[in-house]
Design an enzyme around this catalytic site. Sequence first.
Site, mmCIF file in Angstrom:
data_model
loop_
_atom_site.group_PDB
_atom_site.id
_atom_site.type_symbol
_atom_site.label_atom_id
_atom_site.label_comp_id
_atom_site.label_asym_id
_atom_site.label_seq_id
_atom_site.Cartn_x
_atom_site.Cartn_y
_atom_site.Cartn_z
ATOM 1 N N ASP A 126 0.845 -1.184 0.000
ATOM 2 C CA ASP A 126 0.000 0.000 0.000
ATOM 3 C C ASP A 126 0.886 1.241 0.000
ATOM 4 O O ASP A 126 1.692 1.428 0.909
ATOM 5 C CB ASP A 126 -0.900 -0.017 1.241
ATOM 6 C CG ASP A 126 -1.968 1.067 1.186
ATOM 7 O OD1 ASP A 126 -2.314 1.514 0.074
ATOM 8 O OD2 ASP A 126 -2.448 1.469 2.263
ATOM 9 N N HIS A 133 -4.177 13.875 0.027
ATOM 10 C CA HIS A 133 -4.456 13.086 1.237
ATOM 11 C C HIS A 133 -3.302 13.221 2.224
ATOM 12 O O HIS A 133 -3.509 13.487 3.415
ATOM 13 C CB HIS A 133 -4.674 11.621 0.860
ATOM 14 C CG HIS A 133 -4.756 10.694 2.048
ATOM 15 N ND1 HIS A 133 -5.850 10.652 2.878
ATOM 16 C CD2 HIS A 133 -3.869 9.784 2.541
ATOM 17 C CE1 HIS A 133 -5.641 9.748 3.837
ATOM 18 N NE2 HIS A 133 -4.450 9.212 3.659
ATOM 19 N N GLU A 199 -10.821 4.012 2.512
ATOM 20 C CA GLU A 199 -9.819 4.792 1.781
ATOM 21 C C GLU A 199 -10.012 4.513 0.297
ATOM 22 O O GLU A 199 -9.955 3.366 -0.144
ATOM 23 C CB GLU A 199 -8.393 4.430 2.219
ATOM 24 C CG GLU A 199 -8.078 4.960 3.610
ATOM 25 C CD GLU A 199 -6.586 4.892 3.964
ATOM 26 O OE1 GLU A 199 -5.898 3.989 3.436
ATOM 27 O OE2 GLU A 199 -6.134 5.728 4.757
ATOM 28 N N GLU A 201 -8.832 4.210 -3.180
ATOM 29 C CA GLU A 201 -7.529 4.007 -3.821
ATOM 30 C C GLU A 201 -7.705 3.295 -5.163
ATOM 31 O O GLU A 201 -8.740 2.696 -5.422
ATOM 32 C CB GLU A 201 -6.604 3.152 -2.930
ATOM 33 C CG GLU A 201 -6.515 3.663 -1.500
ATOM 34 C CD GLU A 201 -5.327 3.086 -0.719
ATOM 35 O OE1 GLU A 201 -4.425 2.486 -1.329
ATOM 36 O OE2 GLU A 201 -5.336 3.247 0.512
ATOM 37 N N ASP A 233 -9.197 0.506 0.967
ATOM 38 C CA ASP A 233 -8.290 0.084 2.041
ATOM 39 C C ASP A 233 -8.908 0.485 3.383
ATOM 40 O O ASP A 233 -8.571 1.522 3.953
ATOM 41 C CB ASP A 233 -6.925 0.755 1.827
ATOM 42 C CG ASP A 233 -5.907 0.303 2.849
ATOM 43 O OD1 ASP A 233 -6.002 -0.842 3.304
ATOM 44 O OD2 ASP A 233 -5.013 1.108 3.189
ATOM 45 N N ARG A 237 -9.275 4.187 12.382
ATOM 46 C CA ARG A 237 -8.438 5.363 12.673
ATOM 47 C C ARG A 237 -7.969 5.443 14.123
ATOM 48 O O ARG A 237 -6.854 5.880 14.401
ATOM 49 C CB ARG A 237 -9.201 6.641 12.327
ATOM 50 C CG ARG A 237 -9.590 6.771 10.885
ATOM 51 C CD ARG A 237 -8.394 6.868 9.981
ATOM 52 N NE ARG A 237 -8.801 6.925 8.575
ATOM 53 C CZ ARG A 237 -7.975 6.719 7.563
ATOM 54 N NH1 ARG A 237 -6.693 6.451 7.781
ATOM 55 N NH2 ARG A 237 -8.401 6.785 6.325
ATOM 56 N N GLN A 240 -5.239 2.985 14.519
ATOM 57 C CA GLN A 240 -4.066 3.473 13.785
ATOM 58 C C GLN A 240 -3.306 4.539 14.579
ATOM 59 O O GLN A 240 -2.078 4.530 14.652
ATOM 60 C CB GLN A 240 -4.535 4.052 12.434
ATOM 61 C CG GLN A 240 -3.412 4.520 11.511
ATOM 62 C CD GLN A 240 -3.939 5.009 10.156
ATOM 63 O OE1 GLN A 240 -5.148 5.012 9.915
ATOM 64 N NE2 GLN A 240 -3.046 5.409 9.286
ATOM 65 N N LYS A 253 -5.112 -1.602 9.535
ATOM 66 C CA LYS A 253 -5.310 -1.743 8.092
ATOM 67 C C LYS A 253 -5.458 -3.196 7.660
ATOM 68 O O LYS A 253 -5.993 -3.463 6.584
ATOM 69 C CB LYS A 253 -4.086 -1.181 7.351
ATOM 70 C CG LYS A 253 -3.743 0.244 7.682
ATOM 71 C CD LYS A 253 -4.633 1.178 6.936
ATOM 72 C CE LYS A 253 -4.168 2.608 7.123
ATOM 73 N NZ LYS A 253 -4.961 3.525 6.309
ATOM 74 N N THR A 257 -9.300 -5.424 3.001
ATOM 75 C CA THR A 257 -9.098 -4.560 1.839
ATOM 76 C C THR A 257 -10.013 -5.117 0.751
ATOM 77 O O THR A 257 -10.004 -6.319 0.508
ATOM 78 C CB THR A 257 -7.635 -4.628 1.351
ATOM 79 O OG1 THR A 257 -6.765 -4.305 2.437
ATOM 80 C CG2 THR A 257 -7.386 -3.665 0.206
ATOM 81 N N GLU A 364 -10.920 12.718 6.353
ATOM 82 C CA GLU A 364 -10.761 14.036 5.739
ATOM 83 C C GLU A 364 -12.112 14.717 5.496
ATOM 84 O O GLU A 364 -12.237 15.926 5.707
ATOM 85 C CB GLU A 364 -10.029 13.901 4.396
ATOM 86 C CG GLU A 364 -8.616 13.397 4.519
ATOM 87 C CD GLU A 364 -8.112 12.863 3.186
ATOM 88 O OE1 GLU A 364 -8.311 11.655 2.917
ATOM 89 O OE2 GLU A 364 -7.555 13.645 2.411
HETATM 90 CA CA CA Z 1 -4.138 3.080 2.389
#
Ligand code: CA
Length: 417
Positions: A126, A133, A199, A201, A233, A237, A240, A253, A257, A364
Amino acid sequence: MSRFIVPKQAKSWISIPSDSDFPIQNLPFGTASMPNLVDGLIVPIGDKALHLVTLQEFGLLDQDVMLETFLDLDAVSLSKLRRRLFDLLEESNPELRDNKKARTKSLIDLKDVAPQVPIPPTSFVDFYSGVYHASNVGKMFRPDQPPLLPNYKWIPIGYNGRASSVFSSATPITRPKGQTKGPNDEAPTFGPTQEMDFELEMGFYLSHGQEPGKRITCSAAEEHILGLVIVNDWSARDVQRWEYQPLGPFLAKSFATTVSPWLVTLDALEPFRIEGMEQDPAVLPHLRHHGKPHFDIELEVWIQTQRMSKPQLVCSSNMKHLYWSPSQQLAHQTSNGTPVEFGDLYASGTISGPDEGSYGSMLELTWRGQKPVTMVESGETRTFLEDGDKVTMRAFGQGDGFRIGFGDCTGTIVASR
Ligand code: CA
């Protein structure tokens, strides 16, 4: 390698809705289970899908290639196969069109297909190549420092993720448990994440690798790429925030996925090539490339809660907001001589745009939970995802009168077990 681009005016004898992700200009590949046919490669076309093993049984495809999986195919042979499929589907070609038996058996309804992960990856990397971002995260978590860390514009930042939890679209996502810690001196606690996030991606799969000690250069990188997929992904939070220093993301994470079902080839994406954003300062020679290594692909995220009858668009972004291209990511990954192989999956990092409506994560969009997102239909608000919330990601290149789409990449959050 030479790329096969389907002319934009080309038409199929199969009628294709004008808003379909899968016109004859696309012809992406996936693997799927379906009623009455062996699992194997299929190619969506409009609301239908072609079952390649069946086409082969009718003598309509090269007999030397195994078409149950992608194992026998590299970027060159996949391009040749796609060219042959174009011929078979093109409106003036009678080979399949007028062969009722072959057509009836090989052409199935897309709605009856249960797509799988295109290739169960052997390894998953990743990256963190979405510059908006990375800037937003920097502004949130290091407000007294420049948004980007000093290495950001010199190396494509990334980490080795977990391949075992790469799931097909529509797989339910169990809310992970983990250690989290409040802002003060209290001890951490263990429980379901309270900050479940997505996320947005894009990713690519490798067709063939490189032996130990050698590297794949930027100019050769695309020959190793089978195609692109959407990647969600999923991220916890709060987990994390507590675990990521000093070695980076781990359990926040690795629980899940999701990848979209179809490998969209670089051939199909040729019309959407762009130079991409300027890299300043100039990158080191081993990461330099020429031409147009980026892609103008529109990206969307939709959320539907259990109280809503239809999803709401919460993010519109574009793959052009990547600072580092797929080629640069692969060149960087192999620059130390690490071996890579068929089926490796590389994700881009969250692709946010410069505006609030283009942010590719709840972190975000809600600016760390300070600005909840309102669901207009139900009046609910969201800071992070709740159980029952369904997230759908979409991606497409918008051509003149056609759309090269990726199909839906979806996942619904279910309660911790
Ligand atoms: Ca990611």
